[in-house]
Design an enzyme around this catalytic site. Structure first.
Site, PDB file in Angstrom:
ATOM      1  N   GLY A  47      23.618  47.478  17.931  1.00  0.00           N
ATOM      2  CA  GLY A  47      22.291  48.006  18.243  1.00  0.00           C
ATOM      3  C   GLY A  47      21.314  46.867  18.457  1.00  0.00           C
ATOM      4  N   GLY A  61      17.853  47.054  20.249  1.00  0.00           N
ATOM      5  CA  GLY A  61      16.849  47.976  19.729  1.00  0.00           C
ATOM      6  C   GLY A  61      15.658  47.275  19.104  1.00  0.00           C
ATOM      7  N   GLN A  62      14.793  48.092  18.525  1.00  0.00           N
ATOM      8  CA  GLN A  62      13.536  47.591  17.956  1.00  0.00           C
ATOM      9  C   GLN A  62      13.784  46.561  16.851  1.00  0.00           C
ATOM     10  OE1 GLN A  62      11.409  50.395  15.544  1.00  0.00           O
ATOM     11  NE2 GLN A  62       9.472  49.281  15.667  1.00  0.00           N
ATOM     12  N   ASP A 103      25.610  45.649  21.987  1.00  0.00           N
ATOM     13  CA  ASP A 103      24.887  46.895  22.276  1.00  0.00           C
ATOM     14  C   ASP A 103      25.527  47.526  23.493  1.00  0.00           C
ATOM     15  OD1 ASP A 103      22.692  48.843  22.977  1.00  0.00           O
ATOM     16  OD2 ASP A 103      21.688  47.790  21.355  1.00  0.00           O
ATOM     17  N   ILE A 104      25.266  48.824  23.653  1.00  0.00           N
ATOM     18  CA  ILE A 104      25.738  49.516  24.844  1.00  0.00           C
ATOM     19  C   ILE A 104      24.803  49.193  26.020  1.00  0.00           C
ATOM     20  CG2 ILE A 104      24.486  51.700  24.504  1.00  0.00           C
ATOM     21  CD1 ILE A 104      27.279  53.068  24.945  1.00  0.00           C
ATOM     22  N   ASP A 132      30.278  49.946  22.589  1.00  0.00           N
ATOM     23  CA  ASP A 132      30.041  51.336  22.192  1.00  0.00           C
ATOM     24  C   ASP A 132      30.658  51.468  20.800  1.00  0.00           C
ATOM     25  OD1 ASP A 132      30.280  54.019  21.638  1.00  0.00           O
ATOM     26  OD2 ASP A 132      31.035  54.576  23.626  1.00  0.00           O
ATOM     27  N   TYR A 152      20.004  63.370  12.462  1.00  0.00           N
ATOM     28  CA  TYR A 152      19.867  61.949  12.089  1.00  0.00           C
ATOM     29  C   TYR A 152      19.883  61.794  10.574  1.00  0.00           C
ATOM     30  CZ  TYR A 152      17.410  57.424  11.587  1.00  0.00           C
ATOM     31  OH  TYR A 152      17.030  56.149  11.250  1.00  0.00           O
ATOM     32  N   LYS A 196      22.584  59.928   8.017  1.00  0.00           N
ATOM     33  CA  LYS A 196      22.172  58.808   7.161  1.00  0.00           C
ATOM     34  C   LYS A 196      22.605  59.045   5.713  1.00  0.00           C
ATOM     35  CE  LYS A 196      20.691  55.813   9.951  1.00  0.00           C
ATOM     36  NZ  LYS A 196      21.487  54.568  10.049  1.00  0.00           N
ATOM     37  N   ILE A 200       9.000  51.737  11.160  1.00  0.00           N
ATOM     38  CA  ILE A 200       8.872  50.290  11.341  1.00  0.00           C
ATOM     39  C   ILE A 200       7.971  50.022  12.554  1.00  0.00           C
ATOM     40  CG2 ILE A 200      10.092  48.114  11.767  1.00  0.00           C
ATOM     41  CD1 ILE A 200      10.830  49.357   9.071  1.00  0.00           C
TER      42      ILE A 200
HETATM   43  N1  SER Z   1      11.797  55.549  12.481  1.00  0.00           N
HETATM   44  C1  SER Z   1      12.862  56.489  12.288  1.00  0.00           C
HETATM   45  C2  SER Z   1      12.613  57.736  13.033  1.00  0.00           C
HETATM   46  O1  SER Z   1      11.471  58.061  13.239  1.00  0.00           O
HETATM   47  C3  SER Z   1      13.005  56.796  10.840  1.00  0.00           C
HETATM   48  O2  SER Z   1      14.141  56.180  10.369  1.00  0.00           O
HETATM   49  O3  SER Z   1      13.548  58.409  13.380  1.00  0.00           O
END
Ligand code: SER
Length: 324
Positions: A12, A15-16, A38-39, A55, A145, A149, A175
């Site tokens: 990943g 990503g951010q 990353d993909i 992937d 999601y 987790k 974040i």
């Molecule tokens: N920033 C994430 C989300 O909004 C929370 O883990 O899905």
């Protein structure tokens, strides 16, 4: 001084968090020891480092990348976040569950030294106490999601107990950062609001003004990852589920903090499907386990973060390089 004793892999990586973690790991281990996977291609703000298209749902390819680069440590950031996960729950299950299972199996089979797998405030649900949410509490999330987790946290505990794999992770709040944009999360508004404030002086928020959520600025996020990964394993009673937080605020409070720096900044509120997700999450977290077990302490509050975000974005905007 850099240490070349580790070869690290970041999944990943586009990503951010991945984009900025690559810089931090490059400084710690040397860029030649950092493999980004990353993909998608890397963000334009990523540093020069090794790159593999990956992937994470493909177990053989995952192991091939680890073996090819003699990786011993993995930062497994690849995931479909909360809002995208509600749009395509099947993909969220596959990326989040298969990806996590594949990295754990690779760790077991190939004898990896250490793995970081982030969890999230999405692990909590409406039955969880919402204010100062305890470390050990009810985990009945309502999003795909969130449930992946929780399963990841439990799988991590299982692999620690059953196979002695060293796995660590934090339950991240929203974040906020300016390196690469977040994608598909419910807390993305808290980043977009700064870009829109700098660019247009106004923002339309997809959560209501009084929606309070826990948050953290990227420098603290990176510090939490590096500090937890450097902690003495014997001192950890928890593994991949540490509550961490730095601040909690509502969109109205964030707008007020921005208005002190950009007078006249206006926000309109048009809550959408993400409001229900936010309403099922904590307002604030008790992160005393992280403070006690590995010395967690954040540096940034809302005021300090807003000042830094706006300074950085205003400079980039003036250079015609806002990237938004
Ligand atoms: N920033 C994430 C989300 O909004 C929370 O883990 O899905």
């Amino acid at each position: 001084m850099t240490s070349s004793s580790s070869r690290v892999l970041v999944t990943g990586a586009s990503g951010q968090i991945g984009t900025e973690l690559l810089h931090a790991l490059g400084r710690k281990y040397g860029p030649e020891n950092v493999v980004a996977a990353d993909i998608q291609p890397l963000s334009k703000n990523a540093p020069a480092c090794l790159y593999e298209t990956l992937d994470v749902t493909k177990a053989e390819r995952f192991e091939e990348v680890i073996k090819k680069h003699r990786v011993d440590t993995v930062f497994h950031l690849a995931a479909i976040l909360s809002a995208n996960g509600e749009t395509i729950p099947q993909l969220a299950w596959s990326v989040n569950m298969d990806g996590t299972y594949n990295v754990l199996e690779a760790a077991r089979k190939l004898g990896l030294t250490r793995i970081f797998i982030p969890s999230s405030i999405a692990a909590f649900g409406p039955e969880t106490p919402r204010v100062n949410t305890p470390q050990d509490t009810i985990l009945k999330p309502k999003t795909m999601y969130g449930l992946t987790k929780v399963a990841g946290e439990l799988l991590a505990d299982y692999y620690v107990a059953r196979y002695g794999v060293d796995i660590r992770g934090c339950r991240f709040p929203g974040i906020i950062s300016n390196g690469a944009l977040p994608g598909g999360g419910t807390t993305d508004y808290a980043v977009a609001i700064y870009y829109e404030a700098v660019k247009n002086g106004r923002y339309t928020c997809f959560l209501g003004p009084e929606t309070r959520l826990p948050m953290m600025y990227m420098p603290d996020c990176l510090k939490s990852i590096l500090d937890l990964m450097a902690a003495d394993f014997a001192g950890l009673r928890h593994h991949a589920d540490f509550n961490v937080t730095a601040m909690s605020f509502t969109p109205a409070e964030q707008a007020e903090a921005i208005r002190k720096l950009i007078p006249g900044f206006e926000v309109e509120y048009k809550p959408d499907f993400r409001q229900a997700i936010a309403d099922s999450w904590p307002e604030s977290l008790d992160d005393s386990a992280a403070r006690e077990e590995w010395g967690w302490k954040p540096d940034y509050d809302l005021e300090a973060m807003s000042k830094d975000m706006i300074e950085v974005l205003q400079k980039r905007h003036a250079e015609g390089n806002l990237g938004y």
